[in-house]
Design a protein around this motif. Structure first.
Motif, PDB file in Angstrom:
ATOM      1  N   GLY A 137       0.977  -1.121   0.069  1.00 14.52           N
ATOM      2  CA  GLY A 137      -0.072   0.010   0.066  1.00 14.52           C
ATOM      3  C   GLY A 137       0.899   1.225   0.064  1.00 14.52           C
ATOM      4  O   GLY A 137       0.845   2.099  -0.667  1.00 14.52           O
TER       5      GLY A 137
ATOM      6  N   PHE B 287      12.524  -9.608   8.791  1.00 12.69           N
ATOM      7  CA  PHE B 287      12.488 -10.331   7.184  1.00 12.69           C
ATOM      8  C   PHE B 287      13.829  -9.691   6.517  1.00 12.69           C
ATOM      9  O   PHE B 287      14.349  -8.839   7.119  1.00 12.69           O
ATOM     10  CB  PHE B 287      11.310 -10.221   6.584  1.00 12.69           C
TER      11      PHE B 287
ATOM     12  N   LEU C 104     -11.550  -1.145   6.679  1.00 16.42           N
ATOM     13  CA  LEU C 104     -12.418  -1.278   5.603  1.00 16.42           C
ATOM     14  C   LEU C 104     -13.579  -2.493   5.941  1.00 16.42           C
ATOM     15  O   LEU C 104     -13.134  -3.359   6.347  1.00 16.42           O
ATOM     16  CB  LEU C 104     -11.822  -1.653   4.371  1.00 16.42           C
TER      17      LEU C 104
HETATM   18  C1  LIG Z   1       6.460 -15.291   9.465  1.00 13.43           C
HETATM   19  C2  LIG Z   1       6.673 -14.449   8.394  1.00 13.43           C
HETATM   20  C3  LIG Z   1       7.865 -14.414   7.681  1.00 13.43           C
HETATM   21  C4  LIG Z   1       8.008 -13.668   6.682  1.00 13.43           C
HETATM   22  N1  LIG Z   1       9.164 -13.301   5.961  1.00 13.43           N
HETATM   23  C5  LIG Z   1       9.376 -12.936   4.818  1.00 13.43           C
HETATM   24  C6  LIG Z   1      10.811 -12.502   4.398  1.00 13.43           C
HETATM   25  O1  LIG Z   1      11.865 -12.641   5.088  1.00 13.43           O
HETATM   26  N2  LIG Z   1      10.915 -11.831   3.250  1.00 13.43           N
HETATM   27  C7  LIG Z   1       9.850 -11.497   2.495  1.00 13.43           C
HETATM   28  O2  LIG Z   1       9.845 -10.789   1.329  1.00 13.43           O
HETATM   29  N3  LIG Z   1       8.362 -11.816   2.938  1.00 13.43           N
HETATM   30  C8  LIG Z   1       8.148 -12.530   4.040  1.00 13.43           C
HETATM   31  N4  LIG Z   1       7.237 -12.562   4.595  1.00 13.43           N
HETATM   32  C9  LIG Z   1       5.937 -12.114   3.704  1.00 13.43           C
HETATM   33  C10 LIG Z   1       5.686 -10.674   3.957  1.00 13.43           C
HETATM   34  O3  LIG Z   1       5.515 -10.454   5.052  1.00 13.43           O
HETATM   35  C11 LIG Z   1       4.434 -10.367   3.010  1.00 13.43           C
HETATM   36  O4  LIG Z   1       4.441 -11.269   1.738  1.00 13.43           O
HETATM   37  C12 LIG Z   1       4.363  -8.743   2.866  1.00 13.43           C
HETATM   38  O5  LIG Z   1       4.107  -8.013   4.280  1.00 13.43           O
HETATM   39  C13 LIG Z   1       3.005  -8.677   1.896  1.00 13.43           C
HETATM   40  O6  LIG Z   1       2.768  -7.177   1.782  1.00 13.43           O
HETATM   41  P1  LIG Z   1       1.460  -6.617   1.800  1.00 13.43           P
HETATM   42  O7  LIG Z   1       1.493  -5.127   1.915  1.00 13.43           O
HETATM   43  O8  LIG Z   1       0.860  -7.217   0.467  1.00 13.43           O
HETATM   44  O9  LIG Z   1       0.579  -7.231   2.975  1.00 13.43           O
HETATM   45  P2  LIG Z   1       0.919  -6.716   4.520  1.00 13.43           P
HETATM   46  O10 LIG Z   1       2.187  -6.363   4.927  1.00 13.43           O
HETATM   47  O11 LIG Z   1       0.260  -7.721   5.361  1.00 13.43           O
HETATM   48  O12 LIG Z   1       0.016  -5.439   4.949  1.00 13.43           O
HETATM   49  C14 LIG Z   1      -1.519  -5.349   4.682  1.00 13.43           C
HETATM   50  C15 LIG Z   1      -1.900  -4.340   5.469  1.00 13.43           C
HETATM   51  O13 LIG Z   1      -3.252  -4.091   5.513  1.00 13.43           O
HETATM   52  C16 LIG Z   1      -3.983  -3.942   6.710  1.00 13.43           C
HETATM   53  N5  LIG Z   1      -5.503  -4.193   6.637  1.00 13.43           N
HETATM   54  C17 LIG Z   1      -5.787  -5.783   6.541  1.00 13.43           C
HETATM   55  N6  LIG Z   1      -7.251  -5.518   6.587  1.00 13.43           N
HETATM   56  C18 LIG Z   1      -7.612  -4.436   6.393  1.00 13.43           C
HETATM   57  C19 LIG Z   1      -8.635  -3.629   6.417  1.00 13.43           C
HETATM   58  N7  LIG Z   1     -10.105  -4.328   6.020  1.00 13.43           N
HETATM   59  N8  LIG Z   1      -8.626  -2.225   6.199  1.00 13.43           N
HETATM   60  C20 LIG Z   1      -7.719  -1.519   6.259  1.00 13.43           C
HETATM   61  N9  LIG Z   1      -6.498  -2.122   6.154  1.00 13.43           N
HETATM   62  C21 LIG Z   1      -6.257  -3.502   6.540  1.00 13.43           C
HETATM   63  C22 LIG Z   1      -3.133  -4.857   7.765  1.00 13.43           C
HETATM   64  O14 LIG Z   1      -3.214  -4.295   8.925  1.00 13.43           O
HETATM   65  C23 LIG Z   1      -1.758  -4.626   7.156  1.00 13.43           C
HETATM   66  O15 LIG Z   1      -1.253  -3.586   7.681  1.00 13.43           O
HETATM   67  C24 LIG Z   1       6.799 -13.050   5.842  1.00 13.43           C
HETATM   68  C25 LIG Z   1       5.631 -13.475   6.301  1.00 13.43           C
HETATM   69  C26 LIG Z   1       5.396 -14.078   7.522  1.00 13.43           C
HETATM   70  C27 LIG Z   1       4.178 -14.502   8.095  1.00 13.43           C
END
Ligand SMILES: Cc1cc2nc3c(=O)[nH]c(=O)nc-3n(C[C@H](O)[C@H](O)[C@H](O)COP(=O)(O)OP(=O)(O)OC[C@H]3O[C@@H](n4cnc5c(N)ncnc54)[C@H](O)[C@@H]3O)c2cc1C
Length: 440
Positions: free
Chosen positions: A17, A47, A130
Motif C-alpha cells: 500500500g 525479514f 475497511l
Molecule cells: C512469519 C513470516 C515471515 C516472513 N518473512 C518474509 C521475508 O523474510 N521476506 C519477504 O519478502 N517476505 C516475508 N514474509 C511475507 C511478507 O511479510 C508479506 O508477503 C508482505 O508483508 C506482503 O505485503 P502486503 O503489503 O501485501 O501485506 P501486509 O504487509 O500484510 O499489509 C497489509 C496491511 O493491510 C492492513 N489491513 C488488513 N485488513 C484491512 C482492512 N480491512 N482495512 C484496512 N487495512 C487492512 C493490515 O493491517 C496490514 O497493515 C513473511 C511473512 C510471515 C508471516
C-alpha cells in the motif's frame, strides 16, 4: 488516467500500500492510504528484502534510509546442526543485481515507508478498517468500521493475506491455506555477542538439523534476528500468539535447538521477546480485479515466508501498477487486466516454490537429516545462483514517459509489459554487470 482529479483509494498500510502511494505520487497521481491498525501497532518479526525488492525501494526513494537502519546481507550460508557448512552463496550481490539484499525488523520498514509518505504529503489514515465498498458508475466508495467513508476513482486492495477487499471480490474463496509451517522468531541485542564475526552478521545462515530449521543473521542496526520453523498439523491459536510466556517459550525452543552450534542456543537465551506466527499462502486466485477494484501484494498472492519473496513481490506489484496507471491510455479495467496478466505467472511460480521448500524443514532422524543435507548442499551448489538470477534478476523500472503500447512475449518466458517497463535481465547481462562493480 493520471489527469484531472483522479484519486486512488489504497486499503492497507503494510508494504504494498505505502509503496504504491509513493510511486503514484512520483507519477503525479493522488492517493490515500487506509490502514486498519493504529500507527505502528500489530507489526512483529523480521525479514529480508531481496534485491528485486530493494531496487523498487530505491526507485521510490526509501532505500538509503532503510540501509542506514538495517543489515546488508551479503551471503547466504547453509549449515548443519553442528555448524558444518553445506554451501555458501553470495546473496543479493549488488554488482550482479543492482542493489543489495537487506535484513531488518518489519517495524523498521513500516516506519521508513510511513515517514516517507508523511514527508511527501500523502494522506495515510490509521484505525480505518475497511468493512465494505460500493463500486458505482462514477466512482468507488469505501466504508470503514468507524462509520466514515471515502470516495475515489479506483480502489486497490493491498490489505494482506486476510484481505477484506478480496473477500468482497471473491466471496466463495479460495481462502488462504495454512502451509503446515509455524514460525517462531525474535531479536537479540548484538552487544551480547561480541564474538560474532562481521562476515556472520552480514550473512543469512540457514541451519538444517534433525530437530528442525533455524535461521539467523543481522537485523536492525545492533540486533540479530533469528527465526525457527516447525511443521504442524494446525496453526497456533490466537491465544498462543497473543499471550506468550517468553521464559517458557525460550525453554521450549532450547529443548529443541539447545544442542545446535553456537551462537544458536545463546541467540534464543538472550532474546527478551519471542514472537509466534502462522504461515499461509494462496496458490492462485481466478482473478485479481473486478470493476474499479484490483488486488496487489499478499491480497492477490500470499506466499510462504520460505520463498523470502513476499515483501519483494508486493513492492514489484506496487511499482508495476503505478507504472501502468501512469502511462496507460486505456481505462482502468484494461489496465488492471494488463497488470494481472503480466504479473500472475511470475508470482504464482514463486508461491509454489515457497510451499515446496517447507519439506526440507521438518524434523528427521539424524541419518535422514544427513542425507537431506547432502542433497540440499548439492542442489544449492548446482542451482543456487541460477535460481537467484531468475528471482532477483527481474526488474521493474520507473520509466520516463510511455515507451510502447505493444505487449510482447519474449522467447525466454519474460514478458514485456504494456509500457515496456518490466524486463528480466538475461544471464549474459547479469555476468556483464557482475564484471562491473558498482553498477546500479
Ligand atoms: C512469519 C513470516 C515471515 C516472513 N518473512 C518474509 C521475508 O523474510 N521476506 C519477504 O519478502 N517476505 C516475508 N514474509 C511475507 C511478507 O511479510 C508479506 O508477503 C508482505 O508483508 C506482503 O505485503 P502486503 O503489503 O501485501 O501485506 P501486509 O504487509 O500484510 O499489509 C497489509 C496491511 O493491510 C492492513 N489491513 C488488513 N485488513 C484491512 C482492512 N480491512 N482495512 C484496512 N487495512 C487492512 C493490515 O493491517 C496490514 O497493515 C513473511 C511473512 C510471515 C508471516
Amino acid at each position: 488516467m493520471k489527469n484531472g482529479n483522479f484519486h486512488v483509494l489504497i486499503i492497507g498500510g503494510g508494504i504494498a500500500g505505502p509503496a504504491l502511494a509513493l510511486a503514484l505520487k512520483q507519477a503525479g497521481i493522488a492517493s490515500s492510504v487506509f490502514e486498519a491498525y493504529p500507527y505502528g501497532e500489530g507489526i512483529g518479526g523480521g525479514f529480508n528484502i531481496a534485491p528485486n525488492g530493494t531496487r523498487i525501494l530505491a526507485q521510490i526513494g526509501v532505500l538509503d534510509d532503510l540501509v542506514s537502519k538495517s543489515t546488508v546481507a551479503r551471503f547466504s550460508k547453509f549449515k548443519d546442526e553442528r555448524g558444518r557448512e553445506m554451501a555458501t552463496l553470495p546473496y543479493g550481490d549488488p554488482a550482479r543485481y543492482g542493489q543489495p539484499a537487506l535484513t531488518m525488523s518489519r517495524a523498521t520498514l513500516f516506519e521508513c515507508l510511513a515517514q516517507t509518505m508523511k514527508q511527501r504529503g500523502i494522506s495515510a489514515q490509521y484505525e480505518k478498517r475497511l468493512t465494505s465498498f460500493e463500486d458505482t458508475a462514477d466512482g468507488v466508495v469505501a466504508y470503514f468500521a468507524d462509520g466514515s467513508s471515502a470516495r475515489g476513482d479506483i480502489l486497490v486492495g493491498a490489505d494482506g493475506v486476510r484481505s477484506a477487499v478480496r473477500n468482497f471480490l471473491l466471496p466463495a474463496g479460495p481462502n488462504p491455506e495454512f502451509t503446515g509451517m509455524l514460525g517462531v522468531c525474535g531479536f537479540a541485542p548484538a552487544d551480547a555477542f561480541p564474538e560474532i564475526h562481521t562476515s556472520d552478521v552480514e550473512a543469512i545462515t540457514f541451519t538444517f538439523g534433525p530437530d528442525g530449521f533455524f535461521g539467523h543473521g543481522g537485523g536492525d542496526t545492533k540486533t540479530f534476528l533469528w527465526w525457527a520453523n516447525m511443521m504442524a498439523e494446525t496453526p497456533f491459536t490466537a491465544e498462543q500468539i497473543s499471550s506468550i510466556d517468553h521464559a517458557a517459550a525460550r525453554e521450549e525452543l532450547l529443548k529443541r535447538f539447545g544442542t545446535y552450534y553456537a551462537p544458536i542456543p545463546s541467540l534464543i537465551a538472550k532474546t527478551p521477546k519471542i514472537l509466534r506466527q502462522n504461515t499461509y499462502d494462496i496458490q492462485s486466485l481466478p482473478f485479481w480485479h473486478k470493476g474499479r477494484v484490483v488486488l496487489i501484494g499478499d491480497a492477490a498472492h500470499a506466499v510462504s515466508p520460505n520463498s523470502g519473496q513476499g515483501a519483494s513481490l508486493a513492492l514489484e506489484d506496487a511499482l508495476f501498477l503505478a507504472n501502468l496507471l501512469r502511462t496507460s491510455e486505456r481505462g482502468y479495467s484494461e489496465t488492471f487486466a494488463a497488470f494481472e496478466s503480466a504479473r500472475k505467472g511470475r508470482v504464482e511460480k514463486i508461491v509454489q516454490e515457497g510451499r515446496r521448500r517447507s519439506k526440507g524443514k521438518d524434523v528427521a532422524t539424524p541419518l535422514q537429516s544427513r542425507i537431506r543435507n547432502f542433497f540440499i548442499g548439492i542442489m544449492i551448489k548446482l542451482f543456487g545462483v541460477k535460481g537467484q538470477d531468475e528471482v532477483f534478476g527481474y526488474r521493474v523500472d520507473w520509466m520516463v514517459g510511455p515507451v510502447s503500447s505493444k505487449t510482447e512475449d519474449k522467447p525466454n518466458g519474460a514478458r514485456l509489459s504494456e509500457t515496456g517497463a518490466v524486463r528480466e535481465i538475461s544471464r549474459k547481462e547479469i555476468k556483464m554487470r557482475a564484471a562491473r562493480p558498482g553498477y546500479p
